[in-house]
Write an enzyme that holds these catalytic residues in place. Structure first.
Site, mmCIF file in Angstrom:
data_model
loop_
_atom_site.group_PDB
_atom_site.id
_atom_site.type_symbol
_atom_site.label_atom_id
_atom_site.label_comp_id
_atom_site.label_asym_id
_atom_site.label_seq_id
_atom_site.Cartn_x
_atom_site.Cartn_y
_atom_site.Cartn_z
ATOM 1 N N THR A 1 9.729 -8.140 -11.796
ATOM 2 C CA THR A 1 9.433 -9.775 -12.413
ATOM 3 C C THR A 1 7.841 -9.659 -11.148
ATOM 4 O O THR A 1 8.383 -9.485 -9.924
ATOM 5 C CB THR A 1 10.035 -10.665 -11.793
ATOM 6 O OG1 THR A 1 11.217 -10.213 -12.887
ATOM 7 C CG2 THR A 1 9.294 -12.359 -12.135
ATOM 8 N N CYS B 1 2.058 2.420 12.939
ATOM 9 C CA CYS B 1 2.812 3.372 12.739
ATOM 10 C C CYS B 1 3.579 3.946 13.689
ATOM 11 O O CYS B 1 4.626 3.943 13.245
ATOM 12 C CB CYS B 1 2.557 4.025 11.057
ATOM 13 S SG CYS B 1 2.153 2.593 10.192
ATOM 14 N N SER C 1 -3.965 -2.756 -0.187
ATOM 15 C CA SER C 1 -2.655 -3.808 0.198
ATOM 16 C C SER C 1 -3.120 -5.067 0.521
ATOM 17 O O SER C 1 -4.749 -4.742 1.422
ATOM 18 C CB SER C 1 -2.549 -2.882 1.456
ATOM 19 O OG SER C 1 -1.138 -3.243 2.227
ATOM 20 N N GLY D 1 0.468 -1.110 0.177
ATOM 21 C CA GLY D 1 -0.484 -0.187 0.162
ATOM 22 C C GLY D 1 1.312 1.687 0.085
ATOM 23 O O GLY D 1 0.317 2.058 -0.848
ATOM 24 N N THR D 2 1.959 1.212 0.624
ATOM 25 C CA THR D 2 2.917 2.406 0.827
ATOM 26 C C THR D 2 2.922 2.085 -0.635
ATOM 27 O O THR D 2 3.494 3.907 -0.950
ATOM 28 C CB THR D 2 3.718 2.217 1.578
ATOM 29 O OG1 THR D 2 3.468 1.383 3.231
ATOM 30 C CG2 THR D 2 5.184 3.325 2.306
HETATM 31 C C1 LIG Z 1 -1.818 -0.055 5.848
HETATM 32 C C2 LIG Z 1 -2.454 0.985 5.553
HETATM 33 C C3 LIG Z 1 -1.001 1.706 4.288
HETATM 34 C C4 LIG Z 1 0.470 0.939 4.004
HETATM 35 O O1 LIG Z 1 0.686 -0.155 3.606
HETATM 36 P P1 LIG Z 1 1.341 -1.506 3.404
HETATM 37 O O2 LIG Z 1 1.323 -2.462 2.772
HETATM 38 O O3 LIG Z 1 1.389 -1.559 5.210
HETATM 39 O O4 LIG Z 1 2.558 -0.488 3.092
HETATM 40 C C5 LIG Z 1 -1.576 2.983 3.404
HETATM 41 N N1 LIG Z 1 -3.363 3.525 4.399
HETATM 42 C C6 LIG Z 1 -3.469 2.934 4.621
HETATM 43 C C7 LIG Z 1 -4.809 3.882 5.498
HETATM 44 C C8 LIG Z 1 -3.095 2.139 5.898
HETATM 45 O O5 LIG Z 1 -4.106 1.844 6.887
#
Ligand SMILES: *Cc1c(COP(=O)(O)O)cnc(C)c1O
Length: 390
Positions: free
Chosen positions: A242, A328, A204, A76-77
């Site tokens: 990949t 975090c 994510s 997600g990041t």
């Molecule tokens: C967990 C989260 C992320 C980050 O996702 P990752 O896959 O852990 O890097 C970003 N935004 C929100 C709202 C999240 O809850």
């Protein structure tokens, strides 16, 4: 209440979720006998490529977009970074303004701060006491210098769900792109990229039963953003590296399961409401986030005269996994930027507790959480020199 209770209640699904057994089942054959490189021309490669495109089509079907509009990333990041930096760099010189909110995840906030240091102008729009974006402020700020409006769909700390279609409309009127971080929303509420009207949307895998380390970014057809990762030209030349085929298959399977189980989210929402009711019966408490426009599993309550971290540690001893808000920032002692943005005094922001429920939770879990939290809050308040009494 026993402290050596072996049974664990996991109520921190906003931080991460366990990988579903069905997802592991779907992934194993890829490791064992479909380990080819999807870019290879031989049979092993072609087979992997077919599996990759099947997974992409499945995931796109759940998310309401075309397969060609979905790009797999490492998390997600990365998706958040790519959407915002990609849009900002593509518009550089013409549109140097970025609009976001005060309650974004750090993956968005830190990205915006990095762009600010590079000379972009960033506006952080405020929210009301329930965490809903100030749309009037947004309308005032969006202009013909705005490259992108980036607003979180459902907040990871307080669960508030934003009116994203309306926000996208405001952005588009000024010719700006609209991106939403849907990482908390996907898997918990129906998310349809087309219906939302956004240009980009991030998700994510590990927030809905797939492993950590796999994510995706929806980029609407025709939307041009800069690449973040260059290389061999994977993902239609836009995100090299990949493809992580086992995890991509796992993500697609987890999305399907989430869609099948969406009806059960009403039961989860009922558990949430019972938990909120039980926790608010503890004196000097308040609910954070919108009372109804919130994620079905999210409960965030502040207790005066106690520290969130102490509550989390005591609850952990009693077999409950909870959080103070965001995983975090749980290692830093600064109060949550989200709770400050909804106007909580610093003391109340320090005393916040988040439970994030899932399909796996039961009514029994909820009653136990309520009793345990009451016990912990009372214990900590008895030790507090400033607690005036109930
Ligand atoms: C967990 C989260 C992320 C980050 O996702 P990752 O896959 O852990 O890097 C970003 N935004 C929100 C709202 C999240 O809850």
């Amino acid at each position: 209440m026993q402290e050596n209770n072996k049974r664990r209640i996991y109520a921190d699904n906003a931080a991460t979720t366990p990988v579903l057994p069905e997802v592991v089942e779907a992934m194993l054959p890829i490791f064992y006998d479909n380990w080819g490189n999807p870019s290879s021309l031989h049979e092993e490669g072609r087979r992997a490529a077919r599996t990759l495109e099947t997974a992409r089509a499945t995931a796109a079907g759940v998310l309401g977009c075309q397969p060609e509009e979905l790009y797999f990333t490492s998390c997600g990041t990365e998706s958040d970074n790519w959407a915002i930096k990609g849009a900002a760099y593509a518009a550089k010189g013409r549109r140097n303004k970025i609009i976001t909110s005060k309650i974004e995840h750090h993956a968005v906030l830190s990205t915006c701060e990095a762009l600010e240091k590079e000379g972009f102008e960033v506006k952080y729009i405020g929210v009301d006491q329930d965490g809903l974006l100030d749309l009037d402020e947004l309308r005032r700020e969006v202009d013909d210098k705005t490259a992108i409006v980036a607003i979180i769909l459902a907040n990871n700390e307080i669960g508030t769900i934003q009116p994203i279609s309306e926000i996208a409309e405001i952005a588009h009127k000024a010719g700006a792109l609209c991106f939403t971080d849907a990482v908390q929303a996907v898997g918990s509420i129906p998310v349809d990229a087309k219906e939302l009207g956004v240009d980009m949307l991030s998700l994510s895998g590990h927030k809905f039963g797939a492993p950590k380390g796999i994510g995706a970014l929806y980029i609407k057809k025709g939307v041009r953003i800069k690449n973040l990762i260059d290389g061999g030209g994977h993902e239609r030349g836009r995100r090299s590296g990949t493809e992580n085929l086992p995890y991509i298959v796992g993500l697609a399977r987890a999305l399907e399961i989430a869609q099948e189980r969406m009806g059960d989210m009403r039961r989860v929402a009922a558990l949430r409401d019972r938990l909120i009711e039980g926790l608010l019966s503890i004196p000097h408490s308040r609910l954070n986030g919108h009372p109804t426009k919130r994620l079905p599993g999210n409960v965030n309550v502040s207790f005066e005269y106690v520290e969130g971290e102490s509550m989390v540690l005591w609850l952990d001893k009693m077999g409950i996994a909870a959080s103070t808000g965001s995983a975090c920032s749980s290692k830093s002692l600064d109060p949550s930027h989200v709770l400050l943005a909804i106007g909580l005094p610093v003391e109340m922001a320090h005393g916040s507790l988040r439970f994030s429920l899932s399909h796996a939770n039961t009514e029994e879990d909820v009653e136990y959480i309520i009793a345990a939290t009451r016990e912990v809050v009372e214990k900590l308040r008895r030790m507090s020199p400033i607690y005036p009494g109930a």
